[in-house]
Design a protein around this motif. Structure first.
Motif, short mmCIF file in Angstrom:
data_model
loop_
_atom_site.label_atom_id
_atom_site.label_comp_id
_atom_site.label_asym_id
_atom_site.label_seq_id
_atom_site.Cartn_x
_atom_site.Cartn_y
_atom_site.Cartn_z
N VAL A 147 0.83 -1.21 0.00
CA VAL A 147 0.00 0.00 0.00
C VAL A 147 0.87 1.26 0.00
O VAL A 147 0.37 2.37 0.22
CB VAL A 147 -0.97 0.00 1.20
CG1 VAL A 147 -1.99 -1.11 1.06
CG2 VAL A 147 -0.22 -0.11 2.53
N GLU A 149 5.03 -0.07 -4.75
CA GLU A 149 4.61 -1.43 -5.11
C GLU A 149 5.65 -2.17 -5.93
O GLU A 149 5.53 -3.38 -6.14
CB GLU A 149 3.30 -1.41 -5.90
CG GLU A 149 3.40 -0.73 -7.25
CD GLU A 149 2.34 -1.22 -8.23
OE1 GLU A 149 1.57 -2.13 -7.89
OE2 GLU A 149 2.32 -0.68 -9.35
N VAL A 190 -3.06 6.11 -0.73
CA VAL A 190 -3.36 4.90 -1.49
C VAL A 190 -4.62 4.29 -0.90
O VAL A 190 -4.69 4.03 0.30
CB VAL A 190 -2.20 3.89 -1.44
CG1 VAL A 190 -2.62 2.57 -2.08
CG2 VAL A 190 -0.98 4.45 -2.16
N ALA A 231 -6.76 1.05 -1.11
CA ALA A 231 -6.74 -0.34 -1.57
C ALA A 231 -8.14 -0.94 -1.44
O ALA A 231 -8.80 -0.79 -0.41
CB ALA A 231 -5.75 -1.15 -0.75
N THR A 242 -4.31 1.18 -10.17
CA THR A 242 -3.55 -0.03 -10.53
C THR A 242 -4.48 -1.22 -10.38
O THR A 242 -5.03 -1.45 -9.29
CB THR A 242 -2.33 -0.22 -9.62
OG1 THR A 242 -1.50 0.93 -9.69
CG2 THR A 242 -1.54 -1.44 -10.03
N SER A 301 -4.27 -4.44 -9.79
CA SER A 301 -3.18 -5.31 -9.36
C SER A 301 -3.38 -6.76 -9.74
O SER A 301 -2.41 -7.47 -10.05
CB SER A 301 -3.00 -5.19 -7.84
OG SER A 301 -2.72 -3.85 -7.48
N ARG A 361 -5.92 -0.74 -6.53
CA ARG A 361 -5.53 0.38 -5.68
C ARG A 361 -5.67 1.69 -6.45
O ARG A 361 -5.30 1.79 -7.61
CB ARG A 361 -4.12 0.23 -5.11
CG ARG A 361 -3.03 -0.01 -6.09
CD ARG A 361 -1.68 -0.18 -5.41
NE ARG A 361 -0.87 1.03 -5.50
CZ ARG A 361 0.21 1.28 -4.80
NH1 ARG A 361 0.63 0.40 -3.90
NH2 ARG A 361 0.91 2.38 -4.96
N SER A 407 -4.75 5.81 -6.39
CA SER A 407 -3.82 6.79 -5.83
C SER A 407 -4.46 8.17 -5.91
O SER A 407 -5.01 8.54 -6.95
CB SER A 407 -2.49 6.79 -6.59
OG SER A 407 -1.87 5.52 -6.50
#
Length: 470
Positions: free
Chosen positions: A57, A60, A308, A310, A345, A347, A362, A364
């Protein structure tokens, strides 16, 4: 003669690497102490449990093309945990549309007209095509704001639609503030060599496509179990003291004294050498008396804050076939409301080891000067990021878990003249025996750059300490 003693102020990646290197240089019996004012190590490396998965977090990944992080991972016995992103491309949201990030660009600066034909308007393409016919660029050793240079040569679109989102992803900064020499050194070097066009300068720095059947080396890497694994291994090198601010730093006849702890009842730590691996404001304060010229220059480093968000989404949630999306500054949703996030992102698409359940995303939030976006509670921030995700992807699934991690003042801004600032800092500190500085405010905000500054600082301090002890 006693055993060598060294202190590292700051328990982020730079400080921990400095301690690790000091251990190797000073030997197993040296007293090496890391003092960290917060209650945890790692700085901007933080792995949390989100939806039952280990999930970074903070930072990365690290640049695989630079050797420092890859070599450190191997040195620490973690090479078998090194992983790389999938080949799923990332996108940019600009001018109301999401498109793939074009190839043949250097941080968004085009190396050819064709590279950006699908991203820019016809007028934007015309400006790029006409750029080589403008008078040659002459920097004459000076620095310049990235945005000023781009707008003068290409018009506004390359800066706004391409370079801005990409630099914003790295520095949480703006092109009109960030300096060319610190953020795009390859481009500056090409211009210094006599290449008079931005288009041509980018073409000299962008690698040629690989031959048929040859796979290009990975750009990024990370650790399968999270980057906190790196923190845990590095921490073994030193005596770690958490929750203790360093209040003052003073030279003594044979070394240094650190005043640590509370103002009401401070403690002291006497050592032969010190590495300062702290953010610019803390370095400014601690150097005010011992290296005032460096302190004054550190005071000029501006900082950006970010967060961030998540999200662990339910199994079966379908994400776009992208590794993520960067958002141009000023982009708005279909209802006219500005986006809160600057990037997403995906992920579970980007990293094969995070595929499966739950689906991890996530968002930002925060660029330089956008602290107001972060002045809301976690629940509101999650709701805003989810609205953005819905607008960009159509995903409406209710998260099964969330985590908000705030990085107040976490990213130094590399403004115009940053390289001169760093040179003066290092010259001023270099004149003080047994003292060195490291960290993201110097030669790069990425993990490899921080590792490099930490190694250099440890080498300088170790040389002094060994001489003093002998």
């Amino acid at each position: 003669m006693g055993e060598p003693r060294a202190a590292v102020v700051g328990g982020g990646i730079s400080g921990l690497v400095a301690a690790h290197r000091l251990r190797g240089l000073l030997g197993p019996r040296a007293e090496i102490t890391v003092v960290e004012q917060s209650d945890r190590l790692g700085g901007k490396l933080r792995t949390a449990e989100v939806g039952g998965r280990a999930y970074d977090v903070g930072a990365e990944a690290f640049l695989h093309r630079r050797p420092e992080a890859v070599e450190l991972v191997a040195e620490l016995g973690l090479a078998d945990r090194l992983v790389h992103p999938t080949t799923v491309p990332a996108g940019i949201r600009a001018a109301g549309a999401t498109r793939s990030i074009p190839g043949r660009t250097l941080m968004g600066v085009p190396a050819s007209v064709d590279a950006v034909r699908d991203v820019l308007s016809p007028e934007g393409v015309r400006r790029v095509a006409a750029e080589p016919d403008l008078p040659p660029i002459r920097l004459d050793g000076a620095d310049v704001a990235v945005g000023d240079l781009l707008r003068g040569r290409f018009g506004p679109e390359v800066a706004d639609r391409l370079v801005g989102p990409l630099l914003g992803g790295v520095y949480a900064g703006r092109t009109d503030v960030l300096g060319l020499r610190a953020t795009m050194p390859q481009l500056a070097a090409a211009l210094d060599s006599g290449v008079g066009s931005l288009l041509a300068a980018a073409a000299t720095t962008v690698p040629a496509p690989p031959p048929p059947g040859v796979t290009r080396p990975p750009v990024f890497g990370t650790l399968r179990d999270g980057l906190s694994t790196l923190v845990e291994r590095l921490a073994r090198a030193a005596d770690v003291r958490l929750g203790l601010p360093v209040r003052a730093l003073a030279r003594r006849d044979r070394g240094w004294r650190l005043e640590i702890g509370s103002a009401a009842a401070p403690g002291h730590l006497d050592v032969d050498g010190v590495v300062l691996a702290v953010p610019a404001p803390a370095a400014r304060r601690l150097l005010a008396d011992v290296a005032p010229a460096a302190s004054r220059r550190y005071a000029e480093v501006e900082l950006a804050s970010m967060a961030v968000v998540a999200l662990a989404l339910p199994p079966g949630t379908v994400l776009p076939e992208r590794s993520g999306v960067l958002l141009a500054e000023g982009e708005r949703a279909s209802d006219g409301v500005p986006f809160t996030a600057k990037a997403f992102t995906f992920s579970s698409r980007k990293w094969a080891h995070l595929a499966g359940e739950p689906v991890l995303v996530r968002g930002s939030v925060g660029r330089h000067g956008e602290e107001h976006l972060l002045q809301r509670d976690d629940e509101d921030l999650v709701a805003a990021v989810r609205r953005d995700l819905r607008e960009l992807t159509g995903v409406t699934a209710e998260p099964i878990d969330t985590a908000v991690t705030r990085w107040g003042g976490g990213l130094p801004q590399y403004g115009v003249g940053h390289l001169d600032l760093v040179r003066e800092v290092e010259e001023a500190v270099g004149a003080v025996p047994g003292l060195a500085v490291a960290g993201a405010a110097l030669h790069g905000v990425g993990i490899p750059a921080c590792i490099a500054t930490a190694g250099a600082a440890a080498g300088r301090v170790a040389a002094h300490v060994l001489g003093a002890v002998r």
